[in-house]
Write a protein that holds these residues in place. Structure first.
Motif, short mmCIF file in Angstrom:
data_model
loop_
_atom_site.label_atom_id
_atom_site.label_comp_id
_atom_site.label_asym_id
_atom_site.label_seq_id
_atom_site.Cartn_x
_atom_site.Cartn_y
_atom_site.Cartn_z
N UNK A 142 0.84 -1.19 0.00
CA UNK A 142 0.00 0.00 0.00
C UNK A 142 0.88 1.25 0.00
N UNK A 143 1.96 1.21 0.76
CA UNK A 143 2.88 2.34 0.79
C UNK A 143 3.47 2.59 -0.60
N UNK A 144 3.88 1.53 -1.26
CA UNK A 144 4.44 1.67 -2.61
C UNK A 144 3.40 2.26 -3.56
N UNK A 145 2.15 1.81 -3.46
CA UNK A 145 1.09 2.33 -4.32
C UNK A 145 0.89 3.82 -4.08
N UNK A 146 0.84 4.23 -2.81
CA UNK A 146 0.63 5.64 -2.50
C UNK A 146 1.79 6.48 -3.03
N UNK A 147 3.00 5.99 -2.84
CA UNK A 147 4.17 6.76 -3.30
C UNK A 147 4.22 6.83 -4.82
N UNK A 198 -2.01 11.56 -7.30
CA UNK A 198 -3.25 10.97 -6.82
C UNK A 198 -3.22 10.70 -5.32
N UNK A 199 -2.07 10.86 -4.67
CA UNK A 199 -2.01 10.61 -3.23
C UNK A 199 -2.76 11.71 -2.50
N UNK A 200 -3.07 11.50 -1.23
CA UNK A 200 -3.83 12.52 -0.49
C UNK A 200 -3.18 13.89 -0.60
N UNK A 201 -4.00 14.93 -0.58
CA UNK A 201 -3.48 16.30 -0.70
C UNK A 201 -2.44 16.60 0.36
N UNK A 202 -1.57 17.51 0.02
CA UNK A 202 -0.47 17.80 0.94
C UNK A 202 -0.96 18.45 2.21
N UNK A 203 -1.95 19.31 2.14
CA UNK A 203 -2.49 19.94 3.34
C UNK A 203 -1.48 20.87 3.99
N UNK A 204 -1.81 21.33 5.19
CA UNK A 204 -0.91 22.26 5.88
C UNK A 204 0.35 21.56 6.38
N UNK A 205 1.41 22.34 6.52
CA UNK A 205 2.67 21.82 7.04
C UNK A 205 2.55 21.60 8.55
N UNK A 255 3.86 17.32 5.77
CA UNK A 255 2.51 17.85 5.57
C UNK A 255 1.48 16.82 6.02
N UNK A 256 0.26 17.26 6.19
CA UNK A 256 -0.81 16.34 6.61
C UNK A 256 -0.98 15.21 5.61
N UNK A 257 -0.76 15.45 4.34
CA UNK A 257 -0.86 14.41 3.32
C UNK A 257 0.22 13.35 3.43
N UNK A 258 1.31 13.64 4.15
CA UNK A 258 2.39 12.67 4.35
C UNK A 258 2.05 11.66 5.45
N UNK A 259 1.08 11.97 6.29
CA UNK A 259 0.77 11.11 7.44
C UNK A 259 0.37 9.69 7.05
N UNK A 260 -0.50 9.48 6.04
CA UNK A 260 -0.83 8.09 5.69
C UNK A 260 0.40 7.28 5.28
N UNK A 261 1.31 7.90 4.53
CA UNK A 261 2.53 7.20 4.12
C UNK A 261 3.37 6.83 5.33
N UNK A 262 3.55 7.77 6.26
CA UNK A 262 4.36 7.51 7.45
C UNK A 262 3.73 6.46 8.36
N UNK A 263 2.41 6.49 8.50
CA UNK A 263 1.72 5.51 9.35
C UNK A 263 1.83 4.11 8.75
N UNK A 264 1.59 3.98 7.45
CA UNK A 264 1.68 2.66 6.80
C UNK A 264 3.11 2.15 6.86
#
Length: 69
Positions: free
Chosen positions: A17-22, A27-34, A45-54
């Motif tokens: 899933x991480x590879x797919x998101x990267x 198409x990955x979640x929006x970057x959002x606020x820093x 950014x807030x959009x980096x959180x799913x990648x870091x959690x997975x």
């Protein structure tokens, strides 16, 4: 099914899933606020959180698998 097989499947799923998101690029979640500024132009950014959690869940599964039974 043994616990080790479940953990291996979970880890493989997380890392896939991480590879797919990267690889999804825009198409990955929006970057959002820093959330954490590293330099004037880079940060977490807030959009980096799913990648870091997975990524963290995948590493945890690997750690659990590496322990002696």
């Amino acid at each position: 099914m043994t616990q080790r097989r479940v953990l291996a499947g979970f880890g493989a799923g997380c890392l896939s899933m991480l590879a797919f998101i990267c690889l999804a690029g825009h198409e990955r979640p929006g970057t959002g606020p820093t959330l954490l500024r590293i330099t004037d132009t880079h940060g977490i950014n807030r959009g980096d959180l799913p990648v870091l959690i997975i990524w963290g869940l995948g590493l945890l599964a690997c750690l659990l698998l590496s322990r002696e039974p």
